[in-house]
Design a protein around this motif. Structure first.
Motif, PDB file in Angstrom:
ATOM      1  N   THR A  54       0.808  -1.222   0.000  1.00 40.00           N
ATOM      2  CA  THR A  54       0.000   0.000   0.000  1.00 40.00           C
ATOM      3  C   THR A  54       0.843   1.274   0.000  1.00 40.00           C
ATOM      4  O   THR A  54       0.917   1.971  -1.003  1.00 40.00           O
ATOM      5  CB  THR A  54      -0.956   0.000   1.199  1.00 40.00           C
ATOM      6  OG1 THR A  54      -0.219  -0.225   2.405  1.00 40.00           O
ATOM      7  CG2 THR A  54      -1.999  -1.092   1.033  1.00 40.00           C
ATOM      8  N   HIS A  62      -3.160   8.447   5.717  1.00 41.74           N
ATOM      9  CA  HIS A  62      -3.538   7.772   4.476  1.00 41.74           C
ATOM     10  C   HIS A  62      -5.024   7.399   4.489  1.00 41.74           C
ATOM     11  O   HIS A  62      -5.752   7.645   3.524  1.00 41.74           O
ATOM     12  CB  HIS A  62      -2.694   6.511   4.278  1.00 41.74           C
ATOM     13  CG  HIS A  62      -1.254   6.783   4.006  1.00 41.74           C
ATOM     14  ND1 HIS A  62      -0.335   7.000   5.001  1.00 41.74           N
ATOM     15  CD2 HIS A  62      -0.573   6.889   2.832  1.00 41.74           C
ATOM     16  CE1 HIS A  62       0.860   7.218   4.472  1.00 41.74           C
ATOM     17  NE2 HIS A  62       0.734   7.154   3.159  1.00 41.74           N
ATOM     18  N   ILE A  63      -5.463   6.797   5.587  1.00 42.91           N
ATOM     19  CA  ILE A  63      -6.861   6.379   5.682  1.00 42.91           C
ATOM     20  C   ILE A  63      -7.784   7.591   5.598  1.00 42.91           C
ATOM     21  O   ILE A  63      -8.806   7.567   4.906  1.00 42.91           O
ATOM     22  CB  ILE A  63      -7.106   5.600   6.989  1.00 42.91           C
ATOM     23  CG1 ILE A  63      -6.281   4.306   6.998  1.00 42.91           C
ATOM     24  CG2 ILE A  63      -8.596   5.287   7.172  1.00 42.91           C
ATOM     25  CD1 ILE A  63      -6.346   3.535   8.295  1.00 42.91           C
ATOM     26  N   GLU A  64      -7.422   8.653   6.295  1.00 40.76           N
ATOM     27  CA  GLU A  64      -8.244   9.858   6.278  1.00 40.76           C
ATOM     28  C   GLU A  64      -8.329  10.443   4.867  1.00 40.76           C
ATOM     29  O   GLU A  64      -9.395  10.906   4.443  1.00 40.76           O
ATOM     30  CB  GLU A  64      -7.674  10.885   7.254  1.00 40.76           C
ATOM     31  CG  GLU A  64      -7.856  10.471   8.717  1.00 40.76           C
ATOM     32  CD  GLU A  64      -7.026  11.311   9.670  1.00 40.76           C
ATOM     33  OE1 GLU A  64      -6.233  12.160   9.178  1.00 40.76           O
ATOM     34  OE2 GLU A  64      -7.164  11.124  10.893  1.00 40.76           O
ATOM     35  N   TRP A  66      -7.951   8.760   1.972  1.00 41.52           N
ATOM     36  CA  TRP A  66      -8.741   7.873   1.120  1.00 41.52           C
ATOM     37  C   TRP A  66     -10.237   7.998   1.419  1.00 41.52           C
ATOM     38  O   TRP A  66     -11.060   7.994   0.506  1.00 41.52           O
ATOM     39  CB  TRP A  66      -8.273   6.427   1.311  1.00 41.52           C
ATOM     40  CG  TRP A  66      -6.879   6.186   0.804  1.00 41.52           C
ATOM     41  CD1 TRP A  66      -6.240   6.822  -0.228  1.00 41.52           C
ATOM     42  CD2 TRP A  66      -5.932   5.231   1.304  1.00 41.52           C
ATOM     43  NE1 TRP A  66      -4.966   6.334  -0.393  1.00 41.52           N
ATOM     44  CE2 TRP A  66      -4.743   5.351   0.529  1.00 41.52           C
ATOM     45  CE3 TRP A  66      -5.962   4.286   2.337  1.00 41.52           C
ATOM     46  CZ2 TRP A  66      -3.617   4.568   0.735  1.00 41.52           C
ATOM     47  CZ3 TRP A  66      -4.837   3.506   2.560  1.00 41.52           C
ATOM     48  CH2 TRP A  66      -3.678   3.646   1.767  1.00 41.52           C
ATOM     49  N   ARG A  67     -10.572   8.124   2.694  1.00 39.05           N
ATOM     50  CA  ARG A  67     -11.985   8.283   3.048  1.00 39.05           C
ATOM     51  C   ARG A  67     -12.515   9.634   2.597  1.00 39.05           C
ATOM     52  O   ARG A  67     -13.589   9.724   2.003  1.00 39.05           O
ATOM     53  CB  ARG A  67     -12.159   8.135   4.561  1.00 39.05           C
ATOM     54  CG  ARG A  67     -12.157   6.705   5.066  1.00 39.05           C
ATOM     55  CD  ARG A  67     -12.224   6.677   6.576  1.00 39.05           C
ATOM     56  NE  ARG A  67     -12.465   5.337   7.111  1.00 39.05           N
ATOM     57  CZ  ARG A  67     -12.193   4.974   8.356  1.00 39.05           C
ATOM     58  NH1 ARG A  67     -11.653   5.854   9.189  1.00 39.05           N
ATOM     59  NH2 ARG A  67     -12.440   3.745   8.774  1.00 39.05           N
ATOM     60  N   MET A  96     -13.652  -0.980   0.399  1.00 37.08           N
ATOM     61  CA  MET A  96     -12.378  -0.819   1.095  1.00 37.08           C
ATOM     62  C   MET A  96     -12.547  -0.500   2.572  1.00 37.08           C
ATOM     63  O   MET A  96     -11.584  -0.593   3.344  1.00 37.08           O
ATOM     64  CB  MET A  96     -11.556   0.291   0.427  1.00 37.08           C
ATOM     65  CG  MET A  96     -11.125  -0.013  -0.991  1.00 37.08           C
ATOM     66  SD  MET A  96     -10.127  -1.534  -1.130  1.00 37.08           S
ATOM     67  CE  MET A  96      -8.725  -1.111  -0.107  1.00 37.08           C
ATOM     68  N   GLU A  97     -13.754  -0.140   2.991  1.00 44.24           N
ATOM     69  CA  GLU A  97     -13.959   0.308   4.364  1.00 44.24           C
ATOM     70  C   GLU A  97     -13.595  -0.766   5.386  1.00 44.24           C
ATOM     71  O   GLU A  97     -13.087  -0.459   6.474  1.00 44.24           O
ATOM     72  CB  GLU A  97     -15.400   0.762   4.561  1.00 44.24           C
ATOM     73  CG  GLU A  97     -15.689   1.343   5.936  1.00 44.24           C
ATOM     74  CD  GLU A  97     -14.797   2.515   6.298  1.00 44.24           C
ATOM     75  OE1 GLU A  97     -14.374   2.584   7.475  1.00 44.24           O
ATOM     76  OE2 GLU A  97     -14.494   3.344   5.417  1.00 44.24           O
ATOM     77  N   TRP A  99     -11.183  -2.924   5.235  1.00 48.31           N
ATOM     78  CA  TRP A  99      -9.734  -2.891   5.431  1.00 48.31           C
ATOM     79  C   TRP A  99      -9.316  -1.612   6.146  1.00 48.31           C
ATOM     80  O   TRP A  99      -8.458  -1.638   7.033  1.00 48.31           O
ATOM     81  CB  TRP A  99      -9.009  -3.016   4.092  1.00 48.31           C
ATOM     82  CG  TRP A  99      -7.521  -3.127   4.251  1.00 48.31           C
ATOM     83  CD1 TRP A  99      -6.815  -4.207   4.702  1.00 48.31           C
ATOM     84  CD2 TRP A  99      -6.557  -2.095   4.002  1.00 48.31           C
ATOM     85  NE1 TRP A  99      -5.466  -3.904   4.735  1.00 48.31           N
ATOM     86  CE2 TRP A  99      -5.286  -2.631   4.306  1.00 48.31           C
ATOM     87  CE3 TRP A  99      -6.659  -0.787   3.531  1.00 48.31           C
ATOM     88  CZ2 TRP A  99      -4.118  -1.894   4.161  1.00 48.31           C
ATOM     89  CZ3 TRP A  99      -5.493  -0.041   3.391  1.00 48.31           C
ATOM     90  CH2 TRP A  99      -4.238  -0.597   3.713  1.00 48.31           C
ATOM     91  N   TYR A 100      -9.927  -0.478   5.788  1.00 46.94           N
ATOM     92  CA  TYR A 100      -9.627   0.770   6.488  1.00 46.94           C
ATOM     93  C   TYR A 100      -9.866   0.609   7.993  1.00 46.94           C
ATOM     94  O   TYR A 100      -9.039   1.010   8.813  1.00 46.94           O
ATOM     95  CB  TYR A 100     -10.523   1.910   5.997  1.00 46.94           C
ATOM     96  CG  TYR A 100     -10.337   2.347   4.572  1.00 46.94           C
ATOM     97  CD1 TYR A 100      -9.188   2.051   3.847  1.00 46.94           C
ATOM     98  CD2 TYR A 100     -11.330   3.091   3.932  1.00 46.94           C
ATOM     99  CE1 TYR A 100      -9.040   2.466   2.530  1.00 46.94           C
ATOM    100  CE2 TYR A 100     -11.191   3.514   2.627  1.00 46.94           C
ATOM    101  CZ  TYR A 100     -10.046   3.202   1.926  1.00 46.94           C
ATOM    102  OH  TYR A 100      -9.922   3.622   0.630  1.00 46.94           O
ATOM    103  N   SER A 101     -11.021   0.058   8.343  1.00 49.43           N
ATOM    104  CA  SER A 101     -11.388  -0.077   9.755  1.00 49.43           C
ATOM    105  C   SER A 101     -10.425  -1.011  10.483  1.00 49.43           C
ATOM    106  O   SER A 101     -10.058  -0.768  11.638  1.00 49.43           O
ATOM    107  CB  SER A 101     -12.821  -0.594   9.887  1.00 49.43           C
ATOM    108  OG  SER A 101     -13.741   0.331   9.348  1.00 49.43           O
ATOM    109  N   GLU A 104      -7.178   0.886  10.965  1.00 45.11           N
ATOM    110  CA  GLU A 104      -7.391   1.932  11.957  1.00 45.11           C
ATOM    111  C   GLU A 104      -7.318   1.352  13.375  1.00 45.11           C
ATOM    112  O   GLU A 104      -6.683   1.922  14.269  1.00 45.11           O
ATOM    113  CB  GLU A 104      -8.748   2.583  11.720  1.00 45.11           C
ATOM    114  CG  GLU A 104      -9.037   3.787  12.587  1.00 45.11           C
ATOM    115  CD  GLU A 104     -10.344   4.449  12.208  1.00 45.11           C
ATOM    116  OE1 GLU A 104     -10.468   5.671  12.401  1.00 45.11           O
ATOM    117  OE2 GLU A 104     -11.256   3.744  11.717  1.00 45.11           O
TER     118      GLU A 104
END
Length: 230
Positions: A54, A62-64, A66-67, A96-97, A99-101, A104
């Motif tokens: 990634t 990164h997560i923020e 992408w969201r 993708m959520e 994987w994000y969660s 996180e």
């Protein structure tokens, strides 16, 4: 980006008829899909072994990003030949959520430590490290912050004659603690595991047309969900 990865990304841009701004920087969004008057941002990734690398120094930023940008993802699986894809997989922001969660939650303990531990840096800790002094020197400050500050910043922070008071050195040590913990809370290129893609549709034929069908279906479902919740 390695040359081979860059070549595969260019292949994906070409095969899916995506657009890339001519001034794109490394940290920018990889590509865009223009569809029905919309400009859909895409992250492009490829693999030769099934799992997906990634980002270096991966963290909540990164997560923020992408969201917040509602990033869509396109994955190329080059499992047989390194320069020819076996298939592609599209994932929507909702796909993708999960994987994000997961990520996180994985890095949350480090984030909480980073937010709270520096506040416990006090004058006693400064004295343990640098000794008890009336005025601390620039060399003392440099031993803490090293090259993290510029020469101008070291000078600007001085609050005593050619040096720093105990209170200011405490602030500097606290800033160093925040930096060290934040750096330690990032991950070195975490992978999306191969089993994340189990059961997901493989795009093989007419990839540009198929991608647009999938994106339109996602957008229709999202609108229907939002309208039902209104």
């Amino acid at each position: 980006m390695p040359i081979q990865d860059d070549s595969r990304e260019n292949q994906m841009i070409d095969r899916f008829n995506l657009t890339v701004p001519p001034d794109r920087k490394r940290a920018d969004i990889d590509a865009h899909l223009k569809i029905d008057g919309l400009d859909i941002p895409f992250e492009l990734k490829s693999t030769t072994n099934g799992s997906i690398a990634t980002a270096r120094d991966f963290g909540m930023g990164h997560i923020e990003k992408w969201r917040a940008n509602q990033i869509h993802w396109l994955f190329g699986f080059y499992l047989t030949e390194e320069d020819k894809a076996d298939y592609f997989i599209y994932c929507s922001p909702d796909d993708m959520e999960k994987w994000y969660s997961y990520m996180e939650a994985y890095i949350k303990p480090d984030i909480v430590l980073g937010e709270n531990l520096p506040g416990h840096v006090d004058e006693n800790l400064v004295q343990v490290i640098l000794g008890d002094k009336d005025v601390y020197t620039k060399d003392d400050a440099f031993s803490i912050m090293k090259k993290q500050y510029t020469a101008e910043e070291y000078t600007r922070l001085m609050d005593a004659d050619d040096g720093y008071t105990l209170g200011r050195m405490t602030e500097i040590l606290r800033a160093r603690a925040e930096y060290v913990i934040a750096r330690g809370s990032t991950l070195n290129n975490p992978h999306i595991p191969a089993n994340f893609f189990n059961g997901r549709e493989h795009i093989v034929e007419e990839p540009a047309i198929k991608l647009r069908e999938l994106v339109r279906a996602y957008l229709r479902n999202k609108r229907a969900t939002e309208e039902a919740a209104a």
